[in-house]
Design a protein around this motif. Structure first.
Motif, PDB file in Angstrom:
ATOM      1  N   ARG A  18       7.671 -11.247 -34.995  1.00  0.00           N
ATOM      2  CA  ARG A  18       8.729 -12.249 -34.840  1.00  0.00           C
ATOM      3  C   ARG A  18       8.975 -12.550 -33.369  1.00  0.00           C
ATOM      4  O   ARG A  18       9.122 -13.709 -32.972  1.00  0.00           O
ATOM      5  N   SER A  19       8.965 -11.511 -32.544  1.00  0.00           N
ATOM      6  CA  SER A  19       9.160 -11.711 -31.107  1.00  0.00           C
ATOM      7  C   SER A  19       8.007 -12.507 -30.494  1.00  0.00           C
ATOM      8  O   SER A  19       8.230 -13.375 -29.641  1.00  0.00           O
ATOM      9  N   ILE A  20       6.800 -12.225 -30.937  1.00  0.00           N
ATOM     10  CA  ILE A  20       5.644 -12.983 -30.452  1.00  0.00           C
ATOM     11  C   ILE A  20       5.765 -14.445 -30.863  1.00  0.00           C
ATOM     12  O   ILE A  20       5.501 -15.358 -30.069  1.00  0.00           O
ATOM     13  N   GLY A  21       6.168 -14.695 -32.100  1.00  0.00           N
ATOM     14  CA  GLY A  21       6.342 -16.070 -32.571  1.00  0.00           C
ATOM     15  C   GLY A  21       7.408 -16.809 -31.784  1.00  0.00           C
ATOM     16  O   GLY A  21       7.242 -17.987 -31.440  1.00  0.00           O
ATOM     17  N   LEU A  22       8.512 -16.122 -31.471  1.00  0.00           N
ATOM     18  CA  LEU A  22       9.566 -16.764 -30.675  1.00  0.00           C
ATOM     19  C   LEU A  22       9.087 -17.057 -29.255  1.00  0.00           C
ATOM     20  O   LEU A  22       9.451 -18.082 -28.676  1.00  0.00           O
ATOM     21  N   ALA A  23       8.273 -16.161 -28.699  1.00  0.00           N
ATOM     22  CA  ALA A  23       7.720 -16.404 -27.360  1.00  0.00           C
ATOM     23  C   ALA A  23       6.774 -17.601 -27.377  1.00  0.00           C
ATOM     24  O   ALA A  23       6.799 -18.439 -26.459  1.00  0.00           O
ATOM     25  N   MET A  24       5.947 -17.688 -28.419  1.00  0.00           N
ATOM     26  CA  MET A  24       5.052 -18.848 -28.550  1.00  0.00           C
ATOM     27  C   MET A  24       5.863 -20.136 -28.630  1.00  0.00           C
ATOM     28  O   MET A  24       5.515 -21.146 -27.998  1.00  0.00           O
ATOM     29  N   LEU A  25       6.934 -20.092 -29.386  1.00  0.00           N
ATOM     30  CA  LEU A  25       7.795 -21.258 -29.552  1.00  0.00           C
ATOM     31  C   LEU A  25       8.439 -21.654 -28.227  1.00  0.00           C
ATOM     32  O   LEU A  25       8.495 -22.840 -27.887  1.00  0.00           O
ATOM     33  N   ALA A  26       8.901 -20.685 -27.463  1.00  0.00           N
ATOM     34  CA  ALA A  26       9.562 -20.966 -26.189  1.00  0.00           C
ATOM     35  C   ALA A  26       8.579 -21.547 -25.169  1.00  0.00           C
ATOM     36  O   ALA A  26       8.894 -22.525 -24.480  1.00  0.00           O
ATOM     37  N   VAL A  27       7.406 -20.952 -25.079  1.00  0.00           N
ATOM     38  CA  VAL A  27       6.416 -21.434 -24.099  1.00  0.00           C
ATOM     39  C   VAL A  27       5.957 -22.838 -24.457  1.00  0.00           C
ATOM     40  O   VAL A  27       5.882 -23.724 -23.589  1.00  0.00           O
ATOM     41  N   SER A  28       5.653 -23.064 -25.723  1.00  0.00           N
ATOM     42  CA  SER A  28       5.186 -24.394 -26.113  1.00  0.00           C
ATOM     43  C   SER A  28       6.293 -25.434 -25.966  1.00  0.00           C
ATOM     44  O   SER A  28       6.025 -26.583 -25.590  1.00  0.00           O
ATOM     45  N   GLY A  29       7.521 -25.049 -26.225  1.00  0.00           N
ATOM     46  CA  GLY A  29       8.631 -25.980 -26.035  1.00  0.00           C
ATOM     47  C   GLY A  29       8.807 -26.373 -24.588  1.00  0.00           C
ATOM     48  O   GLY A  29       9.084 -27.533 -24.272  1.00  0.00           O
ATOM     49  N   SER A  30       8.616 -25.421 -23.682  1.00  0.00           N
ATOM     50  CA  SER A  30       8.735 -25.755 -22.268  1.00  0.00           C
ATOM     51  C   SER A  30       7.562 -26.614 -21.793  1.00  0.00           C
ATOM     52  O   SER A  30       7.727 -27.471 -20.923  1.00  0.00           O
ATOM     53  N   VAL A  31       6.388 -26.411 -22.379  1.00  0.00           N
ATOM     54  CA  VAL A  31       5.240 -27.262 -22.019  1.00  0.00           C
ATOM     55  C   VAL A  31       5.481 -28.682 -22.514  1.00  0.00           C
ATOM     56  O   VAL A  31       5.206 -29.655 -21.795  1.00  0.00           O
ATOM     57  N   ILE A  32       6.003 -28.809 -23.713  1.00  0.00           N
ATOM     58  CA  ILE A  32       6.261 -30.145 -24.266  1.00  0.00           C
ATOM     59  C   ILE A  32       7.339 -30.866 -23.456  1.00  0.00           C
ATOM     60  O   ILE A  32       7.257 -32.069 -23.231  1.00  0.00           O
ATOM     61  N   ALA A  33       8.349 -30.123 -23.003  1.00  0.00           N
ATOM     62  CA  ALA A  33       9.471 -30.735 -22.294  1.00  0.00           C
ATOM     63  C   ALA A  33       9.248 -30.877 -20.789  1.00  0.00           C
ATOM     64  O   ALA A  33      10.154 -31.305 -20.081  1.00  0.00           O
ATOM     65  N   THR A  34       8.075 -30.540 -20.311  1.00  0.00           N
ATOM     66  CA  THR A  34       7.786 -30.638 -18.882  1.00  0.00           C
ATOM     67  C   THR A  34       7.907 -32.086 -18.413  1.00  0.00           C
ATOM     68  O   THR A  34       7.351 -32.995 -19.033  1.00  0.00           O
ATOM     69  N   PRO A  35       8.623 -32.304 -17.300  1.00  0.00           N
ATOM     70  CA  PRO A  35       8.769 -33.679 -16.812  1.00  0.00           C
ATOM     71  C   PRO A  35       7.497 -34.235 -16.162  1.00  0.00           C
ATOM     72  O   PRO A  35       7.398 -35.428 -15.922  1.00  0.00           O
ATOM     73  N   VAL A  36       6.523 -33.376 -15.911  1.00  0.00           N
ATOM     74  CA  VAL A  36       5.265 -33.808 -15.305  1.00  0.00           C
ATOM     75  C   VAL A  36       4.357 -34.332 -16.403  1.00  0.00           C
ATOM     76  O   VAL A  36       4.316 -33.781 -17.499  1.00  0.00           O
ATOM     77  N   ALA A  37       3.605 -35.380 -16.103  1.00  0.00           N
ATOM     78  CA  ALA A  37       2.689 -35.948 -17.093  1.00  0.00           C
ATOM     79  C   ALA A  37       1.505 -35.004 -17.277  1.00  0.00           C
ATOM     80  O   ALA A  37       0.742 -34.750 -16.355  1.00  0.00           O
ATOM     81  N   LEU A  38       1.384 -34.461 -18.469  1.00  0.00           N
ATOM     82  CA  LEU A  38       0.284 -33.556 -18.799  1.00  0.00           C
ATOM     83  C   LEU A  38      -0.711 -34.288 -19.684  1.00  0.00           C
ATOM     84  O   LEU A  38      -0.357 -35.257 -20.361  1.00  0.00           O
TER      85      LEU A  38
END
Length: 86
Positions: A19-39
């Protein structure tokens, strides 16, 4: 056993780690999606899939119940109902 009881019941150690690994995956991917830089589109797409996977892993891990403790709890509830009924 309904969903609320399953969510409140004790979770085995392996699934707590998962569960902790899943939450970490969710947090990292959410921050990548919300990055203000064009990826690149591929990175954002993969991050979306990782977010979904992390959410599913966390949800499934949360409702997994340790059978030994749930059966003990169920037996206590049955005994309490029998005692109250007498």
């Amino acid at each position: 056993m309904n969903i609320v009881q399953r969510a409140k019941a004790p979770t085995p150690k392996f699934f707590r780690v998962l569960r902790s690994i899943g939450l970490a995956m969710l947090a990292v991917s959410g921050s990548v999606i919300a990055t203000p830089v064009a990826l690149p589109l591929a990175i954002v797409t993969v991050a979306g899939y990782v977010a979904v996977a992390g959410g599913v892993i966390s949800a499934v891990s949360q409702i997994t119940v340790d059978n030994s403790s749930s059966s003990v709890q169920a037996n206590k509830e049955i005994q309490n109902k029998a005692r109250d009924g007498d």
